[in-house]
Scaffold this motif. Structure first.
Motif, PDB file in Angstrom:
ATOM      1  N   SER A 121       0.801  -1.234   0.000  1.00 36.75           N
ATOM      2  CA  SER A 121       0.000   0.000   0.000  1.00 36.75           C
ATOM      3  C   SER A 121       0.832   1.282   0.000  1.00 36.75           C
ATOM      4  O   SER A 121       0.332   2.359   0.310  1.00 36.75           O
ATOM      5  CB  SER A 121      -0.964   0.039   1.209  1.00 36.75           C
ATOM      6  N   LYS A 122       2.127   1.164  -0.339  1.00 39.65           N
ATOM      7  CA  LYS A 122       2.986   2.347  -0.409  1.00 39.65           C
ATOM      8  C   LYS A 122       3.703   2.370  -1.758  1.00 39.65           C
ATOM      9  O   LYS A 122       3.996   1.328  -2.336  1.00 39.65           O
ATOM     10  CB  LYS A 122       4.035   2.330   0.716  1.00 39.65           C
ATOM     11  N   TRP A 123       4.020   3.597  -2.227  1.00 34.93           N
ATOM     12  CA  TRP A 123       4.797   3.736  -3.461  1.00 34.93           C
ATOM     13  C   TRP A 123       6.265   3.855  -3.088  1.00 34.93           C
ATOM     14  O   TRP A 123       6.683   4.818  -2.460  1.00 34.93           O
ATOM     15  CB  TRP A 123       4.321   4.957  -4.248  1.00 34.93           C
ATOM     16  N   LEU A 124       7.043   2.839  -3.473  1.00 41.52           N
ATOM     17  CA  LEU A 124       8.449   2.777  -3.109  1.00 41.52           C
ATOM     18  C   LEU A 124       9.324   2.865  -4.355  1.00 41.52           C
ATOM     19  O   LEU A 124       8.942   2.413  -5.442  1.00 41.52           O
ATOM     20  CB  LEU A 124       8.743   1.459  -2.380  1.00 41.52           C
ATOM     21  N   LEU A 125      10.511   3.423  -4.165  1.00 43.51           N
ATOM     22  CA  LEU A 125      11.461   3.586  -5.267  1.00 43.51           C
ATOM     23  C   LEU A 125      11.793   2.227  -5.874  1.00 43.51           C
ATOM     24  O   LEU A 125      12.081   1.271  -5.148  1.00 43.51           O
ATOM     25  CB  LEU A 125      12.731   4.256  -4.737  1.00 43.51           C
ATOM     26  N   LYS A 126      11.731   2.160  -7.186  1.00 41.32           N
ATOM     27  CA  LYS A 126      11.996   0.898  -7.884  1.00 41.32           C
ATOM     28  C   LYS A 126      13.483   0.781  -8.194  1.00 41.32           C
ATOM     29  O   LYS A 126      14.143   1.761  -8.510  1.00 41.32           O
ATOM     30  CB  LYS A 126      11.166   0.858  -9.174  1.00 41.32           C
ATOM     31  N   ASP A 127      14.007  -0.419  -8.117  1.00 43.26           N
ATOM     32  CA  ASP A 127      15.399  -0.689  -8.455  1.00 43.26           C
ATOM     33  C   ASP A 127      15.657  -0.266  -9.906  1.00 43.26           C
ATOM     34  O   ASP A 127      15.033  -0.767 -10.831  1.00 43.26           O
ATOM     35  CB  ASP A 127      15.672  -2.185  -8.278  1.00 43.26           C
ATOM     36  N   LYS A 128      16.589   0.668 -10.094  1.00 45.10           N
ATOM     37  CA  LYS A 128      16.828   1.204 -11.444  1.00 45.10           C
ATOM     38  C   LYS A 128      17.331   0.133 -12.412  1.00 45.10           C
ATOM     39  O   LYS A 128      17.228   0.292 -13.627  1.00 45.10           O
ATOM     40  CB  LYS A 128      17.795   2.386 -11.395  1.00 45.10           C
ATOM     41  N   HIS A 129      17.850  -0.958 -11.896  1.00 44.68           N
ATOM     42  CA  HIS A 129      18.349  -2.028 -12.764  1.00 44.68           C
ATOM     43  C   HIS A 129      17.219  -2.850 -13.377  1.00 44.68           C
ATOM     44  O   HIS A 129      17.455  -3.693 -14.234  1.00 44.68           O
ATOM     45  CB  HIS A 129      19.304  -2.941 -11.989  1.00 44.68           C
ATOM     46  N   THR A 130      15.987  -2.620 -12.912  1.00 48.14           N
ATOM     47  CA  THR A 130      14.846  -3.345 -13.483  1.00 48.14           C
ATOM     48  C   THR A 130      14.069  -2.459 -14.463  1.00 48.14           C
ATOM     49  O   THR A 130      12.995  -2.818 -14.924  1.00 48.14           O
ATOM     50  CB  THR A 130      13.886  -3.835 -12.372  1.00 48.14           C
TER      51      THR A 130
END
Length: 205
Positions: A137-146
């Motif tokens: 239920s939270k917006w979290l930073l996505k791994d830039k490698h994906t």
């Protein structure tokens, strides 16, 4: 959530949208025409607003119309993008998260993409994007490698070339369409131009 691929067309249109309204916050919807399941491939985007991003009735109207168009063109809404008016601020606003939440109700792997205005120059060597995914239920930073943007050098060159030649003036967002309903918010002319520049005949892929 796994990999997300961003197409040349989707990136160039987001970039030109931000360049067309450099002193405004802008937003739009990310679309996919790829089959459900597997990596999310963002194949297109629909530029929405460049003023009053938090105005709910206009946003709802736009979402409804885009959803109908997507069902007619075998596409679906898979995410949301935004660039803030303050170029040094690439954090999602409450408005951004609210719209992205709404999209995630319909598409589990929805993404929230923020354009980093401080890195938007055409000679910047990495994509000026920050992507978030919804977890617990939270917006979290996505791994830039994906996050994949195939042929980034070519995509960056096309974006810069179109800006330099004034082609960003061809872009129509939903805001502009509401001011003049003869303007095409699906941006078919711009799509054709991007496809021409990205074709192998022009040395790009």
């Amino acid at each position: 959530m796994g990999e997300v691929e961003l197409s040349c067309r989707a990136y160039v249109k987001m970039y030109l949208h931000a360049c067309l309204f450099p002193r405004c916050s802008i937003n739009g919807l990310l679309l996919s025409s790829s089959p459900a399941g597997g990596p999310v491939c963002v194949t297109d985007c629909v530029p929405l607003l460049h003023s009053h991003l938090s105005l709910a009735p206009i946003t709802q109207l736009a979402l409804t119309q885009v959803d109908v168009w997507c069902s007619q063109t075998q596409q679906r809404i898979v995410g949301y993008y935004q660039a803030n008016a303050c170029v040094s601020d690439s954090n999602p606003t409450p408005c951004a998260m609210k719209i992205a939440d709404k999209i995630s109700e319909q598409f589990d792997n929805a993404v929230l993409l923020m354009l980093d205005g401080s890195k938007m120059s055409s000679d910047y060597r990495v994509p000026p994007i920050v992507m978030y995914e919804r977890k617990d239920s939270k917006w979290l930073l996505k791994d830039k490698h994906t996050i994949m943007l195939r042929q980034w050098e070519e995509t960056r060159a096309i974006a810069g070339q179109m800006l330099e030649s004034g082609d960003h003036e061809l872009l129509v967002d939903f805001d502009s369409h509401l001011d003049d309903i003869t303007k095409d918010w699906t941006n078919q002319k711009l799509n054709t131009k991007i496809a021409e520049l990205a074709s192998p005949a022009n040395g790009n892929i």
